[in-house]
Scaffold this motif. Structure first.
Motif, mmCIF file in Angstrom:
data_model
loop_
_atom_site.group_PDB
_atom_site.id
_atom_site.type_symbol
_atom_site.label_atom_id
_atom_site.label_comp_id
_atom_site.label_asym_id
_atom_site.label_seq_id
_atom_site.Cartn_x
_atom_site.Cartn_y
_atom_site.Cartn_z
ATOM 1 N N MET A 220 61.368 53.388 38.654
ATOM 2 C CA MET A 220 59.934 53.107 38.795
ATOM 3 C C MET A 220 59.647 52.316 40.070
ATOM 4 O O MET A 220 58.680 52.588 40.787
ATOM 5 C CB MET A 220 59.420 52.325 37.575
ATOM 6 C CG MET A 220 59.545 53.081 36.272
ATOM 7 S SD MET A 220 58.760 54.712 36.336
ATOM 8 C CE MET A 220 60.083 55.759 35.754
ATOM 9 N N VAL A 221 60.480 51.343 40.371
ATOM 10 C CA VAL A 221 60.292 50.546 41.593
ATOM 11 C C VAL A 221 60.421 51.435 42.828
ATOM 12 O O VAL A 221 59.609 51.364 43.759
ATOM 13 C CB VAL A 221 61.319 49.391 41.645
ATOM 14 C CG1 VAL A 221 61.252 48.661 42.985
ATOM 15 C CG2 VAL A 221 61.081 48.416 40.493
ATOM 16 N N VAL A 222 61.430 52.283 42.822
ATOM 17 C CA VAL A 222 61.649 53.189 43.954
ATOM 18 C C VAL A 222 60.456 54.125 44.142
ATOM 19 O O VAL A 222 59.952 54.309 45.259
ATOM 20 C CB VAL A 222 62.945 54.003 43.725
ATOM 21 C CG1 VAL A 222 63.002 55.204 44.665
ATOM 22 C CG2 VAL A 222 64.170 53.119 43.945
ATOM 23 N N ILE A 223 59.981 54.722 43.056
ATOM 24 C CA ILE A 223 58.887 55.698 43.150
ATOM 25 C C ILE A 223 57.600 55.037 43.618
ATOM 26 O O ILE A 223 56.875 55.575 44.477
ATOM 27 C CB ILE A 223 58.682 56.386 41.799
ATOM 28 C CG1 ILE A 223 59.888 57.260 41.447
ATOM 29 C CG2 ILE A 223 57.418 57.243 41.815
ATOM 30 C CD1 ILE A 223 59.850 57.812 40.044
ATOM 31 N N LEU A 224 57.287 53.857 43.081
ATOM 32 C CA LEU A 224 56.050 53.187 43.476
ATOM 33 C C LEU A 224 56.095 52.759 44.940
ATOM 34 O O LEU A 224 55.105 52.913 45.670
ATOM 35 C CB LEU A 224 55.803 51.973 42.576
ATOM 36 C CG LEU A 224 55.528 52.287 41.100
ATOM 37 C CD1 LEU A 224 55.367 51.013 40.301
ATOM 38 C CD2 LEU A 224 54.289 53.163 40.955
ATOM 39 N N ALA A 225 57.234 52.224 45.379
ATOM 40 C CA ALA A 225 57.364 51.831 46.786
ATOM 41 C C ALA A 225 57.259 53.050 47.697
ATOM 42 O O ALA A 225 56.575 53.015 48.733
ATOM 43 C CB ALA A 225 58.691 51.107 47.003
ATOM 44 N N MET A 226 57.913 54.110 47.300
ATOM 45 C CA MET A 226 57.856 55.342 48.081
ATOM 46 C C MET A 226 56.431 55.885 48.145
ATOM 47 O O MET A 226 55.976 56.375 49.185
ATOM 48 C CB MET A 226 58.787 56.367 47.467
ATOM 49 C CG MET A 226 58.810 57.717 48.144
ATOM 50 S SD MET A 226 59.049 58.993 46.906
ATOM 51 C CE MET A 226 57.492 58.951 46.041
#
Length: 630
Positions: A568-574
């Motif tokens: 989730m952190v990766v997707i939101l930052a991306m």
């Protein structure tokens, strides 16, 4: 994941734009014939995949007789769909590429770099077409377990697809009126490749310094020059393996095949088609109408509706281009009547694109699951609350900006009108819950569930909404194949690049560096957020995830971060990087869909992006938001 070309082609069409761009007659005729030769089987393959997977569900769940060959046949046809879709995307100029820098150049320089991009793509195709043939020929010794046919029938899609794209590249170069530009572009690419080949003996002893040369400088130069990302990855990988290692070129084809052949990725074209279908059947309009009837009378009400509608539609389509195209034309005219500034509209539309990246059945979630081994079902469950957190942050900005909005001319909907709108929207609102229930109750896998959504939407359009444009089906099937091919070719090329990085020992070095960061989990997550905001703006979402997901997720587990929380952190930052100007291509896609000048949204989007960043930090700091319901 979306491109400017896709955003500008929301009205589905069958033929590539170049056929109407004044090409020489013989080139246009050849291109038309090639397009038809590719488009018809690609459209039929999309229909075949839907039919096969739905038949598997019916056989297993209704008749309790599993079709043991269904997944195998779907996998064989899937590689053909991916490669033919890649050819269509190449013809329609829809392969993902970064145009933020090139678009600012004068027309002459832009035209030259466009020609260089085609020449670089041609170089990659020339280098791999024979290894692709060798790979397919070697598969003659492998037989499929259920159908008992030689695997060459499946693997042949690679040389056929590469060969057809090679023809497309030649036709595109032949269409350029200025032959001096073509010769100069081809010569430039040839000189660079020849120089690297001559430097081969010098490069080999450099060790991991070659990673910097090929995967940073060379890839960076190609990406910023607007070479399609898939071809940039592929050309750099072939060059690195050929010139600095003893690895045969056929291995690259094996890795590309492996990257594109995960059956879970079959959900990509099916959810893309589902997104187009809900727009065509009026289901998206029904949902938006219900939300507008409830909130249209409050300050900033339609802005809240935009946030909520994007959340609901994203839960159905999985495609950001389809999401924005379904919502913006319905809401924007009324919002403009109420005094909303065009720049703020496109800024919020772009921000909601980033906010809803974690809403299932997001293509990004499916991609992460396929390349990292994380449970798709867990990702679908974990993605719901992070999207709500970011929606709350965006709504806070909307409240602040529109707390003084003049609503004297706005008529409040009556309870009867709201009730009627709700009744009309029930079938559309129920679809996300139908999809989720089918996965949770084991009726269908994450790959198959999209076919349930497709059948449901088709029946709702035919029987309930009475809105089903049969003439649009063929263009929709072609759009589905082209967008899917663009995504899957990137996944294949990035899988090859990730394998090369792993073999070089880079992944071990990266793991050592990341696990050695002071500060533990907070610092690790902070570095991840910064890295993926940058990667999302440069590489777009899916390439960044495919390339770095297999490297970073094992490290996250090692430092004690739950894999779903980390996803989730990766997707939101991306997503922030993807939809934030000046580099985020998602922002320009939102502008194209809205028909609003990108300059108008530059200032208003700052507040929304800051809200998204705060929301991402909250999700990173509170793991329960992502994993509380697993």
């Amino acid at each position: 994941m979306i491109t400017m070309a896709q955003a500008q082609q929301i009205e589905t069409r069958a033929e590539p734009a170049q056929l109407r761009a004044g090409w020489p007659r013989w080139v246009a005729r050849a291109n038309t014939a090639l397009f038809t030769f590719t488009a018809v089987p690609a459209a039929l393959l999309v229909l075949a995949e839907i039919g096969i997977l739905f038949a598997g569900i019916v056989g297993r769940y209704v008749f309790h007789t599993p079709l043991i060959w269904s997944d195998e046949l779907a996998g064989i046809l899937f590689l053909w769909l991916a490669m033919l879709g890649s050819v269509l995307a190449f013809q329609r100029d829809e392969h993902m590429r970064m145009t933020a820098i090139v678009s600012k150049l004068d027309p002459g320089a832009r035209a030259f770099l466009d020609t260089v991009a085609v020449a670089a793509s041609l170089a990659f195709l020339v280098l791999v077409v024979h290894p692709a043939y060798e790979f397919a020929a070697d598969e003659v010794y492998v037989r499929t377990p259920a159908l008992d046919i030689v695997n060459t029938w499946r693997a042949a899609a690679l040389p056929v697809g590469m060969g057809l794209m090679l023809l497309v590249a030649l036709l595109r170069l032949a269409s350029v009126a200025d032959w001096r530009r073509v010769l100069l572009a081809v010569a430039l690419v040839a000189v660079i490749i020849t120089a690297l080949a001559l430097l081969g003996p010098v490069l080999k002893p450099l060790g991991n310094l070659n990673l910097l040369i090929f995967f940073v400088f060379l890839v960076g130069a190609m990406v910023f020059a607007a070479v399609p990302i898939a071809f940039a990855f592929g050309l750099a990988t072939v060059g690195y393996l050929t010139l600095t290692t003893g690895t045969p070129d056929v291995v690259v084809m094996g890795r590309m095949d492996e990257g594109m052949s995960h059956l879970i990725l079959l959900a990509v074209p099916l959810f893309v088609f589902l997104g187009l279908l809900i727009e065509m059947t009026g289901m998206a309009r029904a949902m938006v109408g219900f939300l507008a009837s409830m909130l249209g009378h409050v300050h900033g009400g339609l802005h809240y509706v935009l946030v909520g509608a994007m959340y609901l539609v994203s839960g159905i389509s999985g495609s950001k281009a389809a999401d924005m195209a379904a919502v913006a034309p319905v809401l924007f005219p009324e919002m403009k009547k109420r005094g909303a500034k065009p720049g703020d509209l496109v800024a919020l539309l772009s921000a909601t694109g980033a906010q809803t990246e974690t809403i299932p059945p997001s293509l990004v979630l499916i991609t992460i699951g396929s390349v990292t081994g994380v449970s798709i079902s867990a990702l679908f469950t974990g993605g719901l609350l992070p999207g709500i957190v970011l929606a709350i942050m965006l709504c806070a900005v909307v409240w602040w900006r529109y707390r003084g909005e003049d609503l004297s001319q706005v008529e409040r909907a009556t309870k009867r009108q709201i009730g009627l709108a709700f009744v009309i929207a029930i079938p559309a609102i129920a679809l996300p819950f139908v999809i989720r229930a089918a996965v949770v109750k084991g009726i269908a896998t994450a790959t198959e569930v999209s076919t349930i959504g497709i059948v449901y939407s088709a029946l709702a359009g035919l029987l309930i909404y009475r809105q089903f444009a049969w003439r649009r089906l063929y263009p929709m099937l072609i759009d589905t194949a082209a967008l899917s091919g663009a995504i899957l070719l990137i996944i294949g090329a990035a899988t090859g690049m990730a394998w090369a990085l792993t073999q070089s020992g880079f992944s071990a070095s990266l793991a050592t560096f990341m696990t050695g960061l002071p500060g533990g989990v907070p610092v690790f997550l902070a570095v991840t957020i910064v890295a993926f905001v940058i990667l999302g703006s440069v590489l777009e979402g899916i390439p960044a995830i495919v390339l770095f997901g297999p490297l970073l997720f094992p490290i996250a587990r090692q430092v004690g971060v739950h894999e779903v929380h980390y996803a989730m952190v990766v997707i939101l930052a991306m997503g922030i990087g993807l939809f934030a100007p000046p580099f985020g291509v998602g922002y320009y896609a939102a502008c194209a869909i809205s028909r609003i000048n990108p300059d108008e949204g530059m200032k208003p989007i700052v507040g929304y992006m800051l809200a998204l960043l705060v929301g991402t930090l909250i999700v990173a700091a509170v793991p329960w938001i992502s994993i509380g319901f697993l």
